[in-house]
Design a protein around this motif. Structure first.
Motif, PDB file in Angstrom:
ATOM      1  N   ALA A  78       0.730  -1.206   0.039  1.00  0.00           N
ATOM      2  CA  ALA A  78       0.085   0.034  -0.015  1.00  0.00           C
ATOM      3  C   ALA A  78       0.904   1.370  -0.031  1.00  0.00           C
ATOM      4  N   LEU A  79       2.145   1.219   0.661  1.00  0.00           N
ATOM      5  CA  LEU A  79       2.877   2.329   0.648  1.00  0.00           C
ATOM      6  C   LEU A  79       4.183   1.942  -0.009  1.00  0.00           C
ATOM      7  N   GLY A  80       4.194   1.237  -0.970  1.00  0.00           N
ATOM      8  CA  GLY A  80       5.329   0.602  -1.690  1.00  0.00           C
ATOM      9  C   GLY A  80       5.355   1.148  -3.103  1.00  0.00           C
ATOM     10  N   ARG A  81       6.110   0.394  -3.902  1.00  0.00           N
ATOM     11  CA  ARG A  81       6.144   0.636  -5.280  1.00  0.00           C
ATOM     12  C   ARG A  81       4.985   0.076  -6.072  1.00  0.00           C
ATOM     13  N   PHE A  82       4.475   1.070  -6.910  1.00  0.00           N
ATOM     14  CA  PHE A  82       3.255   0.784  -7.765  1.00  0.00           C
ATOM     15  C   PHE A  82       3.496  -0.394  -8.513  1.00  0.00           C
ATOM     16  N   ALA A  83       4.566  -0.756  -9.279  1.00  0.00           N
ATOM     17  CA  ALA A  83       4.948  -1.903 -10.008  1.00  0.00           C
ATOM     18  C   ALA A  83       4.714  -3.177  -9.164  1.00  0.00           C
ATOM     19  N   ASP A  84       5.358  -3.251  -8.121  1.00  0.00           N
ATOM     20  CA  ASP A  84       5.037  -4.305  -7.101  1.00  0.00           C
ATOM     21  C   ASP A  84       3.531  -4.783  -6.723  1.00  0.00           C
ATOM     22  N   LEU A  85       2.796  -3.614  -6.666  1.00  0.00           N
ATOM     23  CA  LEU A  85       1.520  -3.850  -6.518  1.00  0.00           C
ATOM     24  C   LEU A  85       0.803  -4.598  -7.732  1.00  0.00           C
ATOM     25  N   VAL A  86       1.065  -3.948  -8.745  1.00  0.00           N
ATOM     26  CA  VAL A  86       0.417  -4.432 -10.125  1.00  0.00           C
ATOM     27  C   VAL A  86       0.629  -5.798 -10.233  1.00  0.00           C
ATOM     28  N   ARG A  87       1.955  -6.155 -10.135  1.00  0.00           N
ATOM     29  CA  ARG A  87       2.396  -7.564 -10.237  1.00  0.00           C
ATOM     30  C   ARG A  87       1.759  -8.608  -9.429  1.00  0.00           C
ATOM     31  N   ALA A  88       1.767  -8.068  -7.991  1.00  0.00           N
ATOM     32  CA  ALA A  88       1.336  -8.942  -6.983  1.00  0.00           C
ATOM     33  C   ALA A  88      -0.122  -9.248  -7.362  1.00  0.00           C
ATOM     34  N   SER A  89      -0.954  -8.068  -7.469  1.00  0.00           N
ATOM     35  CA  SER A  89      -2.256  -8.309  -7.807  1.00  0.00           C
ATOM     36  C   SER A  89      -2.775  -9.101  -8.987  1.00  0.00           C
ATOM     37  N   ALA A  90      -2.026  -8.865  -9.974  1.00  0.00           N
ATOM     38  CA  ALA A  90      -2.135  -9.804 -11.473  1.00  0.00           C
ATOM     39  C   ALA A  90      -1.804 -11.189 -11.109  1.00  0.00           C
ATOM     40  N   ARG A  91      -1.124 -11.461 -10.176  1.00  0.00           N
ATOM     41  CA  ARG A  91      -0.714 -13.104 -10.114  1.00  0.00           C
ATOM     42  C   ARG A  91      -1.382 -13.658  -9.022  1.00  0.00           C
ATOM     43  N   HIS A  92      -2.336 -12.829  -8.219  1.00  0.00           N
ATOM     44  CA  HIS A  92      -3.103 -13.664  -6.949  1.00  0.00           C
ATOM     45  C   HIS A  92      -4.103 -14.250  -7.603  1.00  0.00           C
ATOM     46  N   PRO A  93      -4.596 -15.343  -7.143  1.00  0.00           N
ATOM     47  CA  PRO A  93      -5.816 -16.185  -7.307  1.00  0.00           C
ATOM     48  C   PRO A  93      -7.149 -15.432  -7.351  1.00  0.00           C
ATOM     49  N   ALA A  94      -7.128 -14.493  -6.419  1.00  0.00           N
ATOM     50  CA  ALA A  94      -8.395 -13.534  -6.370  1.00  0.00           C
ATOM     51  C   ALA A  94      -8.703 -12.822  -7.744  1.00  0.00           C
ATOM     52  N   MET A  95      -7.541 -12.343  -8.178  1.00  0.00           N
ATOM     53  CA  MET A  95      -7.698 -11.461  -9.404  1.00  0.00           C
ATOM     54  C   MET A  95      -7.647 -12.313 -10.548  1.00  0.00           C
ATOM     55  N   LEU A  96      -7.131 -13.287 -10.426  1.00  0.00           N
ATOM     56  CA  LEU A  96      -7.052 -14.352 -11.635  1.00  0.00           C
ATOM     57  C   LEU A  96      -8.335 -14.981 -11.768  1.00  0.00           C
ATOM     58  N   PHE A  97      -9.140 -15.296 -10.749  1.00  0.00           N
ATOM     59  CA  PHE A  97     -10.362 -15.810 -10.706  1.00  0.00           C
ATOM     60  C   PHE A  97     -11.497 -14.665 -11.081  1.00  0.00           C
ATOM     61  N   TYR A  98     -11.267 -13.669 -10.650  1.00  0.00           N
ATOM     62  CA  TYR A  98     -12.292 -12.612 -10.824  1.00  0.00           C
ATOM     63  C   TYR A  98     -12.346 -12.046 -12.466  1.00  0.00           C
ATOM     64  N   LEU A  99     -10.909 -11.966 -12.811  1.00  0.00           N
ATOM     65  CA  LEU A  99     -11.090 -11.454 -14.380  1.00  0.00           C
ATOM     66  C   LEU A  99     -11.139 -12.743 -15.268  1.00  0.00           C
ATOM     67  N   ASP A 100     -11.351 -13.831 -14.659  1.00  0.00           N
ATOM     68  CA  ASP A 100     -11.753 -15.034 -15.371  1.00  0.00           C
ATOM     69  C   ASP A 100     -10.140 -15.508 -16.278  1.00  0.00           C
ATOM     70  N   ASN A 101      -9.126 -15.029 -15.702  1.00  0.00           N
ATOM     71  CA  ASN A 101      -7.716 -15.546 -16.350  1.00  0.00           C
ATOM     72  C   ASN A 101      -7.569 -16.976 -16.123  1.00  0.00           C
ATOM     73  N   TRP A 102      -8.094 -17.543 -15.309  1.00  0.00           N
ATOM     74  CA  TRP A 102      -7.871 -18.964 -15.112  1.00  0.00           C
ATOM     75  C   TRP A 102      -8.534 -19.710 -16.383  1.00  0.00           C
ATOM     76  N   LEU A 103      -9.147 -19.222 -17.092  1.00  0.00           N
ATOM     77  CA  LEU A 103     -10.007 -19.625 -18.131  1.00  0.00           C
ATOM     78  C   LEU A 103      -9.125 -19.433 -19.700  1.00  0.00           C
ATOM     79  N   SER A 104      -8.157 -18.453 -19.361  1.00  0.00           N
ATOM     80  CA  SER A 104      -7.437 -18.164 -20.388  1.00  0.00           C
ATOM     81  C   SER A 104      -6.236 -18.985 -20.623  1.00  0.00           C
ATOM     82  N   ALA A 105      -6.228 -20.099 -21.783  1.00  0.00           N
ATOM     83  CA  ALA A 105      -5.405 -21.017 -22.137  1.00  0.00           C
ATOM     84  C   ALA A 105      -5.549 -21.597 -23.451  1.00  0.00           C
TER      85      ALA A 105
END
Length: 235
Positions: free
Chosen positions: A203-230
Motif C-alpha cells: 500500500a505504501l510501496g512501489r506501484f509496479a510491485d502492487l500491480v504484479r502481485a495483484s495480477a498474479r493472485h488467485p483472487a484477481m485471476l479468478f475475478y477476471l476469468d484469467n484462469w480460463l485463458s489457456a
C-alpha cells in the motif's frame, strides 16, 4: 476493542451484503477549525493545518487526535505515518484476534468454511430445496460468508482504532482500485488473503510491485476469468 470487533462482525452479518464494499468516510470528517482561539484558550494557529491533514491522511480526527498531533508536531506525525512499522498498533492487533479468517491461507479457509455440498446445490437448483434451507444445514461458524463478514469488520475496526491511519487509507484506496468481487464464485475464499498478502504489504510501496502481485493472485485471476485463458492444446 475486543467487544468492538465482535460488534462489527455482528453488524456486518446481520446486514448481509455479498459484495465487499467499504466506504472511506467511516469516521466523521471535521468541519473548518475556528480562525481564532476561544477567549482565554491556547492559540489555534496550527489546528487548521492539523485538521486538514487528519481529513486527508487519516479517516478524520478522533477525540484527542488534534492534541496528540500538536504535541508531537505535524511533520513528525506525517513522517511516522509514512513508516507504519514504527507505530505501536498492538491494541488493534489484539482486537483483530477475534477474527480468525484474516490469518488463514486459502487452503485453510476452504477447509474451515467448505463449499456447499454439490448434491444440496443441485436440489436447490431443481427447486427441491430453498436457498435458506440449504444455508441452515450449515452452522453459521462454517459458512463461507463469514470470511467476507470478518474482513468487513476488520476494515471498520482498523479505520476507527488503528494508529496507522495513513496505511489504512492507502489499503482502502488500493483495494478499491484493484477491486475483486467477493460474490463471484470462489473469490470469497481468496479475498482476505488478497487484502493481506497483496494490498496491505504494497500500500505504501512501489506501484509496479502492487500491480504484479495483484495480477498474479488467485483472487484477481479468478475475478477476471484469467484462469480460463489457456491454449486449447495446453496441458
Amino acid at each position: 476493542m475486543k467487544r468492538f470487533a465482535l460488534a462489527m462482525l455482528t453488524l456486518v452479518t446481520l446486514t448481509g451484503g455479498g459484495a465487499l464494499a467499504f466506504a472511506a468516510d467511516t469516521a466523521p470528517r471535521a468541519g473548518t477549525a475556528p480562525d481564532e482561539a476561544p477567549r482565554g484558550g491556547p492559540p489555534l494557529a496550527n489546528d487548521r493545518r492539523i485538521l486538514h491533514v487528519l481529513n486527508r491522511l487519516a479517516f478524520g480526527p478522533r477525540p484527542g487526535d488534534v492534541e496528540r498531533v500538536r504535541a508531537v508536531g505535524l511533520e513528525a506525525w506525517i513522517d511516522r505515518q509514512l513508516h507504519p512499522e514504527t507505530i505501536d498498533d498492538r491494541a488493534t492487533e489484539r482486537a483483530l484476534a477475534d477474527l480468525p479468517s484474516l490469518r488463514m491461507s486459502i487452503p485453510e479457509a476452504l477447509r474451515q468454511y467448505p463449499r456447499p455440498d454439490p448434491k444440496l446445490r443441485e436440489k436447490a437448483q431443481n427447486g427441491q430445496l430453498t436457498r435458506r434451507e440449504m444455508m441452515e444445514m450449515s452452522p453459521p461458524e462454517k459458512r463461507p460468508f463469514r470470511i467476507v463478514a470478518e474482513l468487513q469488520a476488520a476494515k471498520t475496526l482498523r479505520a476507527v482504532e488503528s494508529e496507522r491511519q495513513l496505511q489504512e487509507i492507502m489499503v482502502d484506496f488500493w483495494f478499491n482500485h484493484f477491486n475483486v468481487f467477493a460474490g463471484k464464485g470462489d473469490v470469497r475464499w481468496y479475498v482476505s488473503a488478497y487484502e493481506r498478502d497483496v494490498v496491505r504489504p504494497n500500500a505504501l510501496g512501489r506501484f509496479a510491485d502492487l500491480v504484479r502481485a495483484s495480477a498474479r493472485h488467485p483472487a484477481m485471476l479468478f475475478y477476471l476469468d484469467n484462469w480460463l485463458s489457456a491454449r486449447r492444446d495446453f496441458t
